[in-house]
Design a protein around this motif. Structure first.
Motif, short mmCIF file in Angstrom:
data_model
loop_
_atom_site.label_atom_id
_atom_site.label_comp_id
_atom_site.label_asym_id
_atom_site.label_seq_id
_atom_site.Cartn_x
_atom_site.Cartn_y
_atom_site.Cartn_z
N ILE A 97 -2.83 3.96 -5.97
CA ILE A 97 -1.91 4.89 -6.01
C ILE A 97 -0.85 5.40 -6.90
CG2 ILE A 97 -0.09 4.17 -4.39
CD1 ILE A 97 -1.67 3.28 -2.13
N TYR A 104 0.76 10.22 2.29
CA TYR A 104 -1.17 10.40 2.65
C TYR A 104 -1.85 10.99 2.08
CZ TYR A 104 -4.15 7.73 5.73
OH TYR A 104 -5.52 7.08 6.46
N LEU A 140 -0.53 1.75 1.35
CA LEU A 140 0.64 1.93 1.89
C LEU A 140 1.79 0.69 1.99
CD1 LEU A 140 -0.27 5.83 1.79
CD2 LEU A 140 0.58 4.97 0.07
N ARG A 145 9.41 4.92 1.79
CA ARG A 145 8.88 5.89 2.33
C ARG A 145 10.33 7.00 2.65
NH1 ARG A 145 6.59 5.33 8.04
NH2 ARG A 145 7.19 3.46 7.31
N TYR A 152 6.24 9.20 -0.69
CA TYR A 152 6.49 7.70 -1.45
C TYR A 152 7.17 7.94 -2.49
CZ TYR A 152 3.60 5.98 2.93
OH TYR A 152 3.43 6.18 4.32
#
Length: 150
Positions: free
Chosen positions: A30, A42, A61, A72, A84
């Motif tokens: 990520i 996402y 997340l 976020r 994010y």
């Protein structure tokens, strides 16, 4: 399940703390997607070639946000989506991610950084300078390879 508070860590060894916070495969991927491809949502993370499961992505997340690695916020263009981004604590992981790139390039002949042998060569020559430049770039909302965003 990952630990979520410092009191729950297995030991206070510095290596253990790092492994418990960012040491799983998905968390680093990520972070990679944010740094290298500029992914922010996402849905964008879900499209990564490694094929993360939806429940695992949601869990990672949330964990990274709880740990102060990610923040976020609603997308300015579509309030139904969240963006994010790396926090200061998350930006401090960039040198580690770049060191992993160098290590992989050295020890895995099939390892690659998409479209940029020049980037790896420059990283080998000036790792601290490149790391600071990448941190500034990502802090300002950019990424290393903006055209690779899916």
């Amino acid at each position: 399940m990952k630990t979520t508070c410092k009191e729950d860590v297995r030991s206070h060894c510095a290596v253990n703390y790092g492994v418990e916070i960012f040491g799983d495969r998905w968390s680093l991927l990520i972070i990679r997607d944010i740094v290298f491809a500029g992914k922010k949502t996402y849905g964008e993370f879900l499209k990564s070639e490694e094929g993360i499961a939806t429940n695992v992505l949601a869990s990672r997340l949330a964990f990274l946000e709880e740990q102060g690695i990610l923040s976020r916020a609603p997308s300015p263009d579509d309030r139904r989506k969240d963006f994010y981004t790396l926090t200061g604590k998350g930006l401090d992981l960039i040198p580690i991610v770049l060191d992993i790139v160098l290590w992989s390039a050295k020890h895995d002949s099939k390892s690659y950084v998409r479209r940029s042998k020049a980037f790896v060569a420059r990283l080998r020559r000036s790792p601290m300078q490149v790391s600071e430049e990448v941190k500034a770039l990502v802090r300002d909302g950019g990424c290393i390879f903006p055209e690779s965003k899916e």
